[in-house]
Design a protein around this motif. Structure first.
Motif, short mmCIF file in Angstrom:
data_model
loop_
_atom_site.label_atom_id
_atom_site.label_comp_id
_atom_site.label_asym_id
_atom_site.label_seq_id
_atom_site.Cartn_x
_atom_site.Cartn_y
_atom_site.Cartn_z
N LEU A 179 4.75 10.93 -0.51
CA LEU A 179 3.48 10.50 -1.13
C LEU A 179 2.86 11.65 -1.94
N ARG A 180 2.97 12.86 -1.43
CA ARG A 180 2.46 14.01 -2.18
C ARG A 180 3.23 14.19 -3.49
N LEU A 181 4.54 14.02 -3.47
CA LEU A 181 5.34 14.13 -4.69
C LEU A 181 4.97 13.04 -5.69
N LEU A 182 4.76 11.83 -5.20
CA LEU A 182 4.35 10.74 -6.10
C LEU A 182 3.00 11.04 -6.73
N ASP A 183 2.10 11.60 -5.95
CA ASP A 183 0.80 11.99 -6.48
C ASP A 183 0.95 13.05 -7.56
N GLU A 184 1.82 14.03 -7.32
CA GLU A 184 2.06 15.08 -8.32
C GLU A 184 2.69 14.50 -9.58
N ALA A 185 3.60 13.55 -9.42
CA ALA A 185 4.23 12.93 -10.58
C ALA A 185 3.21 12.16 -11.41
N ALA A 186 2.31 11.44 -10.74
CA ALA A 186 1.27 10.71 -11.47
C ALA A 186 0.35 11.67 -12.21
N ALA A 187 0.02 12.79 -11.56
CA ALA A 187 -0.83 13.78 -12.21
C ALA A 187 -0.14 14.42 -13.40
N ALA A 188 1.22 14.47 -13.36
CA ALA A 188 1.99 15.12 -14.43
C ALA A 188 2.36 14.17 -15.55
N GLY A 189 1.93 12.91 -15.48
CA GLY A 189 2.13 12.03 -16.62
C GLY A 189 2.99 10.81 -16.40
N ALA A 190 3.54 10.61 -15.21
CA ALA A 190 4.24 9.36 -14.95
C ALA A 190 3.24 8.21 -15.08
N THR A 191 3.63 7.16 -15.79
CA THR A 191 2.69 6.06 -16.02
C THR A 191 2.62 5.09 -14.84
N HIS A 192 3.66 5.13 -13.98
CA HIS A 192 3.70 4.26 -12.80
C HIS A 192 4.27 5.05 -11.63
N ILE A 193 3.93 4.60 -10.44
CA ILE A 193 4.62 5.06 -9.25
C ILE A 193 5.31 3.86 -8.62
N GLY A 194 6.42 4.12 -7.94
CA GLY A 194 7.21 3.03 -7.39
C GLY A 194 7.16 2.99 -5.88
N PRO A 198 8.84 -2.27 1.41
CA PRO A 198 7.92 -1.70 2.39
C PRO A 198 8.23 -2.10 3.83
N ALA A 199 8.76 -3.31 4.02
CA ALA A 199 9.02 -3.76 5.38
C ALA A 199 10.36 -3.27 5.91
N SER A 200 11.44 -3.46 5.16
CA SER A 200 12.77 -3.18 5.72
C SER A 200 13.19 -1.73 5.58
N ILE A 201 12.64 -0.98 4.63
CA ILE A 201 12.99 0.43 4.50
C ILE A 201 12.01 1.31 5.27
N ASP A 202 10.73 1.23 4.93
CA ASP A 202 9.74 2.02 5.66
C ASP A 202 9.36 1.39 7.00
N ARG A 203 9.59 0.09 7.12
CA ARG A 203 9.24 -0.65 8.34
C ARG A 203 7.76 -0.56 8.67
N ASP A 204 6.98 -0.36 7.62
CA ASP A 204 5.53 -0.31 7.77
C ASP A 204 4.91 -0.68 6.42
N PRO A 205 4.93 -1.97 6.07
CA PRO A 205 4.48 -2.37 4.74
C PRO A 205 3.03 -2.02 4.45
N VAL A 206 2.19 -2.10 5.45
CA VAL A 206 0.77 -1.78 5.23
C VAL A 206 0.61 -0.32 4.86
N ALA A 207 1.26 0.57 5.58
CA ALA A 207 1.13 2.00 5.31
C ALA A 207 1.69 2.35 3.94
N GLN A 208 2.87 1.81 3.60
CA GLN A 208 3.44 2.13 2.28
C GLN A 208 2.53 1.65 1.16
N LEU A 209 2.11 0.41 1.22
CA LEU A 209 1.31 -0.14 0.13
C LEU A 209 -0.06 0.53 0.06
N ASP A 210 -0.66 0.80 1.20
CA ASP A 210 -1.95 1.51 1.18
C ASP A 210 -1.79 2.88 0.51
N GLY A 211 -0.72 3.60 0.84
CA GLY A 211 -0.51 4.93 0.25
C GLY A 211 -0.27 4.86 -1.24
#
Length: 411
Positions: A179-194, A198-211
């Motif tokens: 999440l910190r790296l995604l934040d840095e990428a957004a600050a550096a000019g990435a127009t989107h984050i991916g 959320p459910a089957s990989i992170d197994r915590d869809p609420v936490a992934q989407l909230d972040g």
């Protein structure tokens, strides 16, 4: 002021016309022969430059003209195009392919600027002038992939307009620090984050989407989530994405990529979910893979839900397939969805061109005044003929600059 006149072409198969591009923007589309007092000779597409007037003339030879192709979902940072063959392996699941990629990329060396440049050159050769590409951001590569993509695009003189999604291929909350790296990428000019399943990989869809949505809202960027999960589990996650989009006020800036579950739902639930997607302004990107359920694309178009086509990975550790040709992806979409009529076949090409404008931050992407000066010439009778034959691109123009001719990239 620099002007390019592409004379005697048939925009979308219409009557012959001259397309005038001034300072990278289409300034006029007028009847053939009326754009300039100069005669432009030559049976084959050729170029004559009038340096004094700052006008470049290209004879289109009566060829069919389309807008530049739009690749709405790519992974240009991880292709092995132009490199020694790397055999496919690993388990044929999302998690299995992630694990295989992580093990093998270290052994072979992370794809760098050279293969990224090579795959972008293939995009240009096939007529793609703008792309949204997902670039891996993880604890192993950091933000190097984004730097490589920008360097590669610059090496081609930005012949392909590249929009970057910072993509956490290995998961988000299950990998502390992502999440910190995604934040840095957004600050550096990435127009989107991916995000990714959320459910089957992170197994915590609420936490992934909230972040993810917290970063997107704070950094004022969009969100583009890979969603492979099928059936009810996939639909449940789409509903969560709809809710988060509304809460964050990101209508018109969120995309679901793949989203195989949508085509598998019963008609009633599918219609309700389409209404929710419309109300939340969520777009949908697909690569139309063989064996997946057809999307309700007509219902999506009727509701104004953006639908874009992309090549996905190209000869990478996930798959040995792909050649970077979005027109071939449009043909696959037509086959998957059983398209036959001229109107439907033409719509498949519009999905790969003008209708994909929202995915790359453009208000308009077409052969009309005010649009970016991107166009592709092919030897075809009409648009359906161009789709089903996928002919070579005779000429590619990006922002009013000739960047490829007869399969040869000029940048």
């Amino acid at each position: 002021m620099r002007t390019l006149v592409v004379s005697n072409v048939r925009p979308w198969g219409a009557e012959p016309a001259d397309v005038v591009v001034t300072d990278g923007v289409v300034s006029a589309v007028v009847p053939a022969g009326s754009a300039s007092a100069h005669n432009v000779a030559g049976a084959d597409p050729g170029t004559h430059v009038s340096a004094a007037a700052g006008v470049e003339h290209v004879d289109g030879g009566g060829l069919l003209a389309l807008p530049g192709l739009v690749n709405a979902h790519a992974h240009v940072d991880k292709s092995w195009w132009g490199q020694p063959w790397v055999s496919y392996g690993g388990e044929a699941t999302t998690q299995g392919r992630i694990a295989h990629e992580r093990a093998e990329r270290d052994r072979h060396g992370i794809p760098g600027v050279e293969p990224t440049t090579a795959v972008l050159r293939e995009f240009v050769r096939h007529g793609t002038t703008v792309t949204r590409t997902h670039v891996d951001v993880d604890l192993g590569v950091g933000l190097r992939g984004i730097e490589n993509v920008r360097t590669a695009a610059a090496a081609l003189g930005d012949a392909v307009d590249v929009t970057v999604v910072a993509f956490p291929q290995d998961g988000v909350v299950r990998r502390p620090g992502v999440l910190r790296l995604l934040d840095e990428a957004a600050a550096a000019g990435a127009t989107h984050i991916g995000g990714l399943d959320p459910a089957s990989i992170d197994r915590d869809p609420v936490a992934q989407l909230d972040g993810l949505f917290e970063i997107a809202e704070r950094r004022d960027v969009g969100v583009d989530l890979h969603l492979h999960d099928r059936g009810d589990l996939g639909a449940f996650q789409v509903e969560l994405i709809v809710e988060r989009t509304r809460r964050a006020g990101l209508q018109g800036r969120v995309t679901v990529s793949h989203g195989f579950a949508l085509g598998e739902l019963p008609a009633g639930r599918q219609a309700d979910l389409l209404d929710d997607l419309r109300d939340a302004g969520i777009g949908w990107a697909t690569v139309a893979p063989v064996g997946t359920a057809p999307l309700p694309w007509r219902g999506m178009r009727k509701r104004g839900i953006p639908v874009g086509l992309g090549t996905d990975g190209i000869r990478d550790l996930w798959s040995p397939f792909g050649d970077g040709d979005v027109l071939r992806i449009a043909l696959g979409f037509a086959r998957l969805h059983g398209l036959r009529t001229d109107d439907d076949l033409t719509d498949a090409v519009r999905l790969a061109t003008s209708w994909a404008a929202p995915f790359v931050g453009r208000d308009v992407h077409d052969l009309v005044p005010g649009a970016p000066g991107d166009l592709v010439l092919v030897d075809a009778e009409n648009v359906p003929d161009a789709l089903v034959r996928v002919p070579p691109r005779r000429l590619v123009v990006s922002r009013g600059r000739v960047v490829a001719r007869d399969g040869v990239v000029l940048v």
